[in-house]
Design a protein around this motif. Sequence first.
Motif, PDB file in Angstrom:
ATOM      1  N   PRO A   1      53.858  32.774  30.077  1.00  0.00           N
ATOM      2  CA  PRO A   1      55.143  33.317  30.516  1.00  0.00           C
ATOM      3  C   PRO A   1      56.308  32.347  30.504  1.00  0.00           C
ATOM      4  N   SER A   2      56.050  31.044  30.513  1.00  0.00           N
ATOM      5  CA  SER A   2      57.145  30.087  30.730  1.00  0.00           C
ATOM      6  C   SER A   2      57.177  29.029  29.646  1.00  0.00           C
ATOM      7  N   ASP A  47      56.395  37.861  29.372  1.00  0.00           N
ATOM      8  CA  ASP A  47      55.835  38.291  30.644  1.00  0.00           C
ATOM      9  C   ASP A  47      54.744  39.304  30.340  1.00  0.00           C
ATOM     10  N   ARG A  90      53.424  41.443  31.928  1.00  0.00           N
ATOM     11  CA  ARG A  90      53.634  42.760  32.531  1.00  0.00           C
ATOM     12  C   ARG A  90      54.619  43.617  31.735  1.00  0.00           C
ATOM     13  N   ASP A  91      55.214  43.055  30.685  1.00  0.00           N
ATOM     14  CA  ASP A  91      56.183  43.770  29.855  1.00  0.00           C
ATOM     15  C   ASP A  91      55.493  44.154  28.544  1.00  0.00           C
ATOM     16  N   CYS A 109      49.188  44.161  33.679  1.00  0.00           N
ATOM     17  CA  CYS A 109      49.112  43.589  32.324  1.00  0.00           C
ATOM     18  C   CYS A 109      48.289  44.446  31.361  1.00  0.00           C
TER      19      CYS A 109
END
Length: 368
Positions: free
Chosen positions: A239-240, A260, A262-263, A291
């Motif tokens: 994610p980062s 992300d 979750r997207d 997820c």
Amino acid sequence: MTQETAAGPAGGTGGGTGGGTEIGLHRVLEPAGVLPQAAHRLDPDPRIRPDEVRVAVERLNLDAASFRQLRTAHGGDPDAVRAEVLRIIGERGKMHNPVTGSGGMLVGVVDEAGPESPLGLEPGDRVATLVSLTLTPLAVTDGLAGWDGRSEQVPARGHAILFARSIAAVLPDDVPVPPALAVMDVCGAPALTRRVVEARAASGAAPVVTVLGAAGKSGCLSLAAARRAGAARTVGLVPSAEEAERLAASGLADAVARADARDPVAVSRAVAEAAGGPADVTVVCVDVPGCEHGAILATAQGGTVVFFSMATSFPAAALGAEGLAADVTMLIGNGYVPGHAQYALDLLRAEPGVRMLFTARSGADPAE
């Protein structure tokens, strides 16, 4: 060398299937008739039956999804987190987070082994229990006074009970306890990843493998396992920017993607860009909920999604795949594959990238 022990399919001998002692039915206090994992409360009485083993607890390892939930629920207050863990263990006779439904595992020293236990353990053996704390009778006697409430690994004193159908591994001499415990907590992930990738490679087409949460413990081990098992290309999604930089430096992924998890649309696009299309195998090692749909959308028709996260909603996965008209095989990583502990420790020993990522998480070199 790690000695990994488990009872065979028939279980133990103490009491036989009628009494259910080999699977711990006698330890269930409520509700009656369920297995220990599903029970609301277990009996952690230290007196053992002939086919049980009592372990003097040294350290608990809370699973990532559970620890994240506890921290979030208590605003990061370490004292409140510690109090909540103590409350759960005291009320339930096991570490079974009622929100996530997950627990973790532990390290300790065998205190007493019943004469009919099939686990092959002896008093004095330092072991990691390779079964969930959600089904392990557990009592804590020190109030978790040595734990600061800020990490998944919990110094503790008390005792735990292993059944004839439990699994345990004698800890290796060449790996310190904290990283060995961390590896064994997730050792089912790389073993099942290897099995899935090898099966697809043997069918004639080496698969493209994507791992969501690739910079974490189970994620980096799964990446290493996929490459060794014959993956044509490995993609690690994180994610980062910080995690992307660490993962790239590890060399475990052929390509690093950022999104992300979750997207769903962002995950699908990131994987397609990194892999040149959807993945044949997607391994989910993310410790946050939501997820499922991204993993499904990023996987090719006829592909396989392996869910290892205890934050997974399996109804969301099943209904999401249906709604997307996704012809994918979805597997639940149940945490047990024969030989999984030894395999995961071998990856830690042999893969510099895995050691690098474990060091980044813990601050200590697993090889020291």
